[in-house]
Design an enzyme around this catalytic site. Sequence first.
Site, PDB file in Angstrom:
ATOM      1  N   LYS A  51     -24.343  -8.712 124.082  1.00  2.00           N
ATOM      2  CA  LYS A  51     -23.247  -8.665 125.059  1.00  2.00           C
ATOM      3  C   LYS A  51     -23.767  -8.996 126.463  1.00  2.00           C
ATOM      4  O   LYS A  51     -23.129  -9.735 127.208  1.00  2.00           O
ATOM      5  CB  LYS A  51     -22.565  -7.279 125.029  1.00  2.00           C
ATOM      6  CG  LYS A  51     -21.754  -7.062 123.758  1.00  2.00           C
ATOM      7  CD  LYS A  51     -21.209  -5.642 123.603  1.00  2.00           C
ATOM      8  CE  LYS A  51     -20.558  -5.501 122.227  1.00  2.00           C
ATOM      9  NZ  LYS A  51     -19.906  -4.233 121.973  1.00  2.00           N
ATOM     10  N   GLN A  95     -20.573   1.708 123.643  1.00  5.82           N
ATOM     11  CA  GLN A  95     -21.021   1.157 122.369  1.00  5.82           C
ATOM     12  C   GLN A  95     -20.932   2.218 121.271  1.00  5.82           C
ATOM     13  O   GLN A  95     -21.395   3.343 121.447  1.00  5.82           O
ATOM     14  CB  GLN A  95     -22.469   0.631 122.520  1.00  5.82           C
ATOM     15  CG  GLN A  95     -22.995  -0.107 121.307  1.00  5.82           C
ATOM     16  CD  GLN A  95     -22.172  -1.360 120.990  1.00  5.82           C
ATOM     17  OE1 GLN A  95     -21.682  -2.047 121.878  1.00  5.82           O
ATOM     18  NE2 GLN A  95     -22.012  -1.642 119.708  1.00  5.82           N
ATOM     19  N   ASP A 118     -12.461  -2.999 125.209  1.00  4.44           N
ATOM     20  CA  ASP A 118     -12.589  -2.928 123.748  1.00  4.44           C
ATOM     21  C   ASP A 118     -11.225  -2.811 123.072  1.00  4.44           C
ATOM     22  O   ASP A 118     -11.114  -2.971 121.856  1.00  4.44           O
ATOM     23  CB  ASP A 118     -13.430  -1.699 123.357  1.00  4.44           C
ATOM     24  CG  ASP A 118     -14.861  -2.063 122.986  1.00  4.44           C
ATOM     25  OD1 ASP A 118     -15.078  -3.170 122.483  1.00  4.44           O
ATOM     26  OD2 ASP A 118     -15.754  -1.213 123.190  1.00  4.44           O
TER      27      ASP A 118
HETATM   28  N1  LIG Z   1     -17.716  -0.484 121.630  1.00  6.03           N
HETATM   29  C1  LIG Z   1     -17.812  -1.157 120.477  1.00  6.03           C
HETATM   30  N2  LIG Z   1     -18.663  -0.741 119.536  1.00  6.03           N
HETATM   31  C2  LIG Z   1     -18.752  -1.433 118.362  1.00  6.03           C
HETATM   32  C3  LIG Z   1     -17.981  -2.614 118.153  1.00  6.03           C
HETATM   33  C4  LIG Z   1     -17.079  -3.003 119.167  1.00  6.03           C
HETATM   34  O1  LIG Z   1     -16.331  -4.020 119.040  1.00  6.03           O
HETATM   35  N3  LIG Z   1     -17.040  -2.266 120.314  1.00  6.03           N
HETATM   36  N4  LIG Z   1     -18.171  -3.382 117.006  1.00  6.03           N
HETATM   37  C5  LIG Z   1     -19.330  -3.140 116.171  1.00  6.03           C
HETATM   38  C6  LIG Z   1     -20.618  -3.771 116.605  1.00  6.03           C
HETATM   39  N5  LIG Z   1     -20.556  -5.013 117.393  1.00  6.03           N
HETATM   40  C7  LIG Z   1     -20.145  -4.970 118.665  1.00  6.03           C
HETATM   41  O2  LIG Z   1     -20.293  -4.027 119.382  1.00  6.03           O
HETATM   42  C8  LIG Z   1     -21.139  -6.234 116.916  1.00  6.03           C
HETATM   43  C9  LIG Z   1     -21.508  -6.398 115.616  1.00  6.03           C
HETATM   44  C10 LIG Z   1     -22.146  -7.587 115.198  1.00  6.03           C
HETATM   45  C11 LIG Z   1     -22.405  -8.594 116.102  1.00  6.03           C
HETATM   46  C12 LIG Z   1     -23.131  -9.836 115.757  1.00  6.03           C
HETATM   47  O3  LIG Z   1     -23.223 -10.731 116.558  1.00  6.03           O
HETATM   48  N6  LIG Z   1     -23.710  -9.910 114.561  1.00  6.03           N
HETATM   49  C13 LIG Z   1     -24.539 -11.051 114.189  1.00  6.03           C
HETATM   50  C14 LIG Z   1     -25.850 -10.537 113.620  1.00  6.03           C
HETATM   51  C15 LIG Z   1     -26.644  -9.771 114.638  1.00  6.03           C
HETATM   52  C16 LIG Z   1     -27.897  -9.095 114.036  1.00  6.03           C
HETATM   53  O4  LIG Z   1     -28.947  -9.740 114.031  1.00  6.03           O
HETATM   54  O5  LIG Z   1     -27.813  -7.918 113.616  1.00  6.03           O
HETATM   55  C17 LIG Z   1     -23.799 -11.896 113.156  1.00  6.03           C
HETATM   56  O6  LIG Z   1     -22.977 -11.328 112.399  1.00  6.03           O
HETATM   57  O7  LIG Z   1     -24.060 -13.075 113.126  1.00  6.03           O
HETATM   58  C18 LIG Z   1     -22.019  -8.424 117.408  1.00  6.03           C
HETATM   59  C19 LIG Z   1     -21.390  -7.259 117.811  1.00  6.03           C
HETATM   60  C20 LIG Z   1     -19.592  -1.631 116.095  1.00  6.03           C
HETATM   61  N7  LIG Z   1     -19.614  -1.046 117.406  1.00  6.03           N
END
Ligand SMILES: Nc1nc2c(c(=O)[nH]1)N[C@@H](CN(C=O)c1ccc(C(=O)N[C@@H](CCC(=O)O)C(=O)O)cc1)CN2
Length: 280
Positions: A51, A95, A118
Amino acid sequence: MKLIDGKKISGEIKDEIKEEVAKLKEQGIDIALAVVKVGEDPASAVYVRNKEKACEYVGIKSITYALKEETTQDELLELIDKLNADKEINGILVQLPLPKHLDETEVLNRIDSKKDVDGFHPMNVGKMMIGEETFLPCTPAGIVELIKRTGVEISGKECVVIGRSNIVGKPMAMLMLKENATVTIAHSRTKDLKKVTKRADILIVAIGKPKFITADYVKEGAVVIDVGIHRNEDNKLCGDVDFDSVSEKTYAITPVPGGVGPMTVTMLLANCVRSAKLFR
Ligand SMILES: Nc1nc2c(c(=O)[nH]1)N[C@@H](CN(C=O)c1ccc(C(=O)N[C@@H](CCC(=O)O)C(=O)O)cc1)CN2
């Protein structure tokens, strides 16, 4: 089979947002996001870093508050109050997940709904339900954008969402309904899950079990969106969908990594811009 490349699509959207942020800067509008992270969860550390990097790329200032695991509810609420009152801050995100001793609902409800980038505050959830303009939760909003930018028509389609969390399943169903899909929510107590999923033109999977959805759950020619993210013993990532078997049957499918995840981060940027435009 079309691979829905979330990394590429989110890159395109980020470039659009970057232009918009530059235009707002010219008008004297600066955007700042406060990111609150509590504890040392390694996955959360990766997501927060993603982020921060994305904010930097588009020209949004991000300030991370990394609080220790033992932070109390009162200390966390005090920080949220301070950020709510700070006129320089347009967006606040906490988060998730929070350490077990903290009351997540109370914390999320304390964020000023005008800074809730969010889209988790009850006021914004309510507005989303009745179709008013508001902050949409990032993962579901990103999925709708992915489907649209793949050229798939949503209106009139049978959509099955597996999962009923407040962050993904429930808002996902609402957004697909808004797009005029016929929506079914399936979950852990659903009887004969296969029978339900096999009627889906668009299957959105947030079940939380690695490679759970195999080809026999999927209708020929379906669009499959995988929200799951799991790391195995070899540090390799996979989703809730068994990509190799399922992809042979689909019209289009998201990979893990590189599907839904990058869109979650990009839609956060879009919400920060929305906050600056609507509430500065
Ligand atoms: N406040 C928040 N917490 C959480 C959210 C949210 O939207 N707001 N969602 C999830 C986690 N999340 C963002 O926070 C999130 C999950 C995955 C990815 C991402 O880019 N994943 C990559 C792989 C990354 C890795 O190496 O692990 C992919 O899928 O290609 C970004 C954000 C729970 N918490």
